[in-house]
Design a protein around this motif. Structure first.
Motif, mmCIF file in Angstrom:
data_model
loop_
_atom_site.group_PDB
_atom_site.id
_atom_site.type_symbol
_atom_site.label_atom_id
_atom_site.label_comp_id
_atom_site.label_asym_id
_atom_site.label_seq_id
_atom_site.Cartn_x
_atom_site.Cartn_y
_atom_site.Cartn_z
ATOM 1 N N VAL A 89 24.672 -2.123 -3.109
ATOM 2 C CA VAL A 89 25.191 -3.489 -3.181
ATOM 3 C C VAL A 89 26.532 -3.340 -2.067
ATOM 4 O O VAL A 89 27.323 -2.249 -2.353
ATOM 5 N N THR A 90 26.686 -4.326 -1.343
ATOM 6 C CA THR A 90 27.926 -4.449 -0.381
ATOM 7 C C THR A 90 28.605 -5.905 -0.914
ATOM 8 O O THR A 90 27.650 -6.915 -1.100
ATOM 9 N N GLU A 91 29.750 -6.059 -0.627
ATOM 10 C CA GLU A 91 30.256 -7.480 -1.015
ATOM 11 C C GLU A 91 30.262 -8.253 0.450
ATOM 12 O O GLU A 91 30.450 -7.372 1.597
ATOM 13 N N TRP A 92 29.821 -9.357 0.578
ATOM 14 C CA TRP A 92 29.950 -10.009 1.770
ATOM 15 C C TRP A 92 30.878 -11.120 1.876
ATOM 16 O O TRP A 92 31.099 -11.979 1.064
ATOM 17 N N ASP A 93 32.087 -10.724 2.739
ATOM 18 C CA ASP A 93 33.145 -11.860 2.410
ATOM 19 C C ASP A 93 33.171 -12.757 3.761
ATOM 20 O O ASP A 93 33.497 -13.854 4.014
ATOM 21 N N ASP A 94 32.135 -12.653 4.772
ATOM 22 C CA ASP A 94 32.160 -13.482 6.001
ATOM 23 C C ASP A 94 31.198 -14.705 5.303
ATOM 24 O O ASP A 94 31.158 -14.495 4.179
ATOM 25 N N ASP A 95 30.926 -15.583 6.506
ATOM 26 C CA ASP A 95 30.089 -16.739 6.243
ATOM 27 C C ASP A 95 28.861 -16.517 5.695
ATOM 28 O O ASP A 95 28.237 -15.609 6.206
ATOM 29 N N PRO A 96 28.588 -17.062 4.592
ATOM 30 C CA PRO A 96 26.914 -16.894 4.013
ATOM 31 C C PRO A 96 26.042 -17.113 5.040
ATOM 32 O O PRO A 96 24.881 -16.531 4.929
ATOM 33 N N ALA A 97 26.160 -18.101 6.009
ATOM 34 C CA ALA A 97 25.352 -18.486 7.096
ATOM 35 C C ALA A 97 24.936 -17.108 7.777
ATOM 36 O O ALA A 97 23.418 -16.801 8.163
ATOM 37 N N THR A 98 26.011 -16.145 8.157
ATOM 38 C CA THR A 98 25.677 -15.215 8.946
ATOM 39 C C THR A 98 24.889 -14.146 8.128
ATOM 40 O O THR A 98 23.918 -13.358 8.575
ATOM 41 N N GLY A 99 25.171 -13.983 6.606
ATOM 42 C CA GLY A 99 24.358 -13.182 5.835
ATOM 43 C C GLY A 99 23.014 -13.586 5.646
ATOM 44 O O GLY A 99 22.059 -12.699 5.937
ATOM 45 N N ARG A 100 22.691 -14.996 5.840
ATOM 46 C CA ARG A 100 21.543 -15.356 5.952
ATOM 47 C C ARG A 100 20.690 -15.050 7.086
ATOM 48 O O ARG A 100 19.331 -14.415 7.066
ATOM 49 N N GLU A 101 21.361 -15.103 8.107
ATOM 50 C CA GLU A 101 20.614 -14.689 9.381
ATOM 51 C C GLU A 101 20.460 -13.211 9.304
ATOM 52 O O GLU A 101 19.330 -12.751 10.035
ATOM 53 N N ARG A 102 21.423 -12.381 8.815
ATOM 54 C CA ARG A 102 20.966 -11.000 8.607
ATOM 55 C C ARG A 102 19.637 -10.726 7.899
ATOM 56 O O ARG A 102 18.982 -9.723 8.119
ATOM 57 N N VAL A 103 19.575 -11.388 6.935
ATOM 58 C CA VAL A 103 18.129 -11.292 6.013
ATOM 59 C C VAL A 103 17.279 -11.653 6.967
ATOM 60 O O VAL A 103 16.148 -11.054 6.920
ATOM 61 N N ALA A 104 17.451 -12.638 7.569
ATOM 62 C CA ALA A 104 16.076 -13.173 8.456
ATOM 63 C C ALA A 104 15.591 -11.987 9.608
ATOM 64 O O ALA A 104 14.715 -12.311 9.879
ATOM 65 N N THR A 105 16.929 -11.440 10.276
ATOM 66 C CA THR A 105 16.396 -10.382 10.975
ATOM 67 C C THR A 105 16.142 -9.118 10.629
ATOM 68 O O THR A 105 16.057 -8.250 11.277
ATOM 69 N N GLY A 106 16.489 -8.858 9.322
ATOM 70 C CA GLY A 106 16.015 -7.777 8.712
ATOM 71 C C GLY A 106 17.079 -6.730 8.542
ATOM 72 O O GLY A 106 16.866 -5.397 8.053
#
Lengths: 259, 424
Positions: free
Chosen positions: B84-101
């Motif tokens: 687990v890591t804490e995600w402090d950036d914009d959640p939209a960027t996090g969603r993109e990273r999930v989409a790209t793997g």
């Protein structure tokens, strides 16, 4: 007088071709072949030789006319006709996956040779044709000369009184062709009635007792070579053939036959 | 006499076929070895991939985690396969990273909606995952169960704080218990697989013999040799038919034997049972004769159909293209068997091939309904008889006999029915 082993009366075969319409491949052919005689069927490619022989061997049914082999009519008793003759041609190949011995056994049985004598007959032919060394080798592994011997043995395995050879030397080299002709002569000596079709004049001259010249499905003349010479006043069979076929330009005629 | 001649012809066909490598491979080796091996490899491969995915550590990012719920991270990490890591950036960027793997999962915490704020520190969670990625799906499953468990505990604590007594609070519990025995589960799986494989195997095993018996003879120039035999043509057709049917049925039966013998290894990864249990499960012995009969019926039908199509072929290539559509049509009814809801009714028992597939399915399950089974027998026998009579009729035609017939079955029928322009 005994009836001849092979007899045809007005034998006719008509095919339908999409481009040419009705084609009379054989037209009103009357033939006889006696015991101990080789009757040559001499004609160019497409003259109707093979169709005539196929009707005699019941592979094809005549459109009109009749034919008898050993007294059996080709349409009424096709199995008896086939049992009375041996048919050899370039299109009757051997089964590649079985051995010569198996081949001979199979054809003897299927052609109604007495079952208790099949093995003896097969061994007799194996010796006669000198195929002992490869009698148990699959046919696919044999040379063409070896295959030819097996093929002839296959044709005569059921000891038929009538034999049909349809252009038998067409794919053979000179030595094999000579050997085959010698064998056919021997069969004549054994009293077989033999029909021999060819377009090679020298072969017909050497081998045949009588020659029937067939052209465009019709028999134009039948007789011994001497009779044909006497009738036409010509010496060479080639000249006699050209005269009967009324071919002024043989090259042009050959082209037409190929069409 | 007739039977002896047919038998001699049949033995001749079979002997040659057994010496033909392509037929040996297609009709014996593949049914016996290849398909069970492929099935095993497929299932074992799936298990391996599943195992690999289970071993991977899920990369999870959490965003907006309320301070009161810091212990949730500990619960997630306690799994041992979640990082687990804490995600402090914009959640939209996090969603993109999930989409790209780049990430397997993003867990986004939000404040509870108005009605749900009665409990302090209540929250809402959205899990962003990528269904196109195996490891993301696997991470979702891990995280969901942990969060669900955490939620239940947290609510329970809140309930105690609110002094709600246990008997008042008790929620319903759900439990699962499979009442099917391992034998029944195995048979169910077999009932789905075996009819399908049997159809394929019978069709495959009859494929090359059908071409060999027709186009093969022409290509080898032995057809005319055969036609000069002193036997009726119907005997030749019958012997050829029996030869193709034998190989078709043999392929199906060999496949059944191979599947039965290798059942333990094939089904173990699927059924999840241990090898000893599976060794006892299998096709019920009492229905084996029905299964063998069904396979034989399939062989007889497929052989007749294939011969009808292949008889027009002048060489192997033509034979293959003429038989392939029939081959595909024959294996299509396997779809019926895949749905357990389709009943083996008397109506379906009239449909050739479908009926046998359903008969096999029922037989494997251990019960064979008598009336549909009898209808199947009659229906298949009738189809076989029609096909054989038709094949014999076709073989009497000179064009076909000499390999001079242009086109396949349909062209032939069009010519015969259309204007009768066959050889005279």
């Amino acid at each position: 007088m005994n009836k001849p082993p092979v007899r045809t009366q007005g034998l006719t075969k008509v095919f339908y071709d999409d481009n040419r319409g009705e084609v009379r491949a054989v037209d009103q052919v009357d033939l006889t072949c006696q015991k101990g005689e080789i009757l040559g069927l001499l004609g160019a490619n497409g003259a109707g030789k093979t169709t005539t022989l196929r009707m005699l061997s019941t592979v094809l049914q005549p459109t009109a006319g009749r034919a008898w082999v050993m007294g059996h009519e080709v349409r009424d008793e096709p199995e008896r006709v086939r049992g009375s003759l041996g048919f050899y041609s370039a299109s009757t190949a051997l089964y590649p996956k079985i051995t010569p011995r198996e081949t001979l056994r199979f054809f003897a049985r299927m052609n109604r040779y007495p079952s208790d004598q099949v093995d003896d007959r097969v061994e007799e032919l194996v010796r006669r044709f000198r195929i002992q060394d490869y009698a148990d080798t699959r046919v696919e592994k044999l040379s063409s000369g070896m295959k030819q011997k097996v093929s002839i043995a296959r044709t005569v395995v059921h000891d038929p009184p009538v034999l049909i050879f349809d252009e038998p030397t067409v794919a053979l080299d000179v030595l094999n062709a000579i050997e085959l002709r010698q064998f056919i002569s021997q069969l004549r000596g054994e009293g077989k009635a033999i029909l021999f079709s060819t377009h090679i004049m020298s072969e017909a001259e050497q081998l045949c007792d009588r020659i029937a010249i067939i052209h465009h499905g019709e028999i134009l003349a039948t007789g011994t070579l001497d009779e044909l010479r006497e009738t036409t006043g010509l010496h060479y069979l080639e000249e006699i053939f050209v005269r009967y076929a009324q071919v002024d330009d043989p090259v042009q005629a050959a082209r037409e036959n190929l069409r | 006499m007739a039977l002896r001649q047919i038998w001699t012809l049949y033995v001749h066909e079979v002997r040659s076929a057994l010496r033909e490598r392509s037929i040996l491979v297609g009709s014996i080796l593949i049914p016996l070895v290849m398909y069970p091996a492929l099935l095993w490899a497929g299932f074992a491969g799936l298990s391996f991939v599943q195992g690999q995915a289970d071993r991977l550590t899920s990369r999870v990012a959490v965003h907006g985690l309320p301070d009161a719920h810091r212990s949730l991270v500990d619960s997630l990490e306690a799994n041992g396969r979640i990082s687990v890591t804490e995600w402090d950036d914009d959640p939209a960027t996090g969603r993109e990273r999930v989409a790209t793997g780049g990430l397997d999962l993003l867990v986004q915490f939000r404040e509870a909606s108005e009605g749900a704020t009665a409990l302090d520190d209540n929250f809402r969670v959205t899990i962003y995952y990528n269904a196109a990625q195996d490891r993301s799906r696997s991470a979702r499953s891990r995280v969901e169960s942990t969060i669900d468990s955490y939620r239940r505990n947290w609510i329970n604590v809140a309930r105690q704080d609110l002094a709600i007594p246990d008997p008042v609070w008790a929620d319903f519990a759900m439990a699962r218990d499979d009442v099917a025995t391992i034998e029944e589960s195995t048979r169910f799986l077999l009932a789905m697989i075996v009819p399908f494989l049997t159809l394929i195997m019978v069709a495959l095993a009859a494929f090359y013999p059908a071409i060999d018996a027709t186009a093969g003879e022409r290509e080898r120039s032995t057809w005319e040799t055969l036609m000069t035999l002193a036997v009726p043509r119907s005997h030749v057709a019958t012997a050829k038919y029996l030869y193709v049917a034998t190989f078709g049925a043999m392929g199906g039966l060999l496949n059944l034997v191979a599947l039965t013998l290798s059942l333990r290894w094939i089904l173990q990864p699927l059924a999840g049972a241990d090898a000893q249990e599976l060794a006892q499960a299998g096709i019920p012995l009492s229905t084996l004769p029905v299964i063998a009969l069904g396979t034989a019926l399939l062989g007889l039908f497929v052989a007749a159909g294939m011969l009808v199509f292949a008889i027009f072929a002048r060489n192997f290539k033509e034979g293959q293209s003429m038989i392939t559509p029939f081959y595909l049509v024959v294996i299509l009814p396997a779809i019926f068997v895949q749905s357990p809801d389709i009943e083996f009714s008397t109506g379906l028992a009239l449909l050739p091939v479908v009926n046998v597939a359903l008969l096999l399915r029922e037989a494997i399950m251990g019960s064979v309904p008598v009336l549909p089974a009898l209808i199947t027998l009659v229906s298949m026998a009738a189809c076989v008889a029609v096909a054989v009579i038709f094949a014999q009729w076709v073989m009497r035609n000179e064009e076909v006999l000499l390999g001079a017939s242009e086109g396949g079955l349909w062209s032939f029928l069009k010519r015969r029915i259309g204007n009768g322009r066959a050889a005279t």
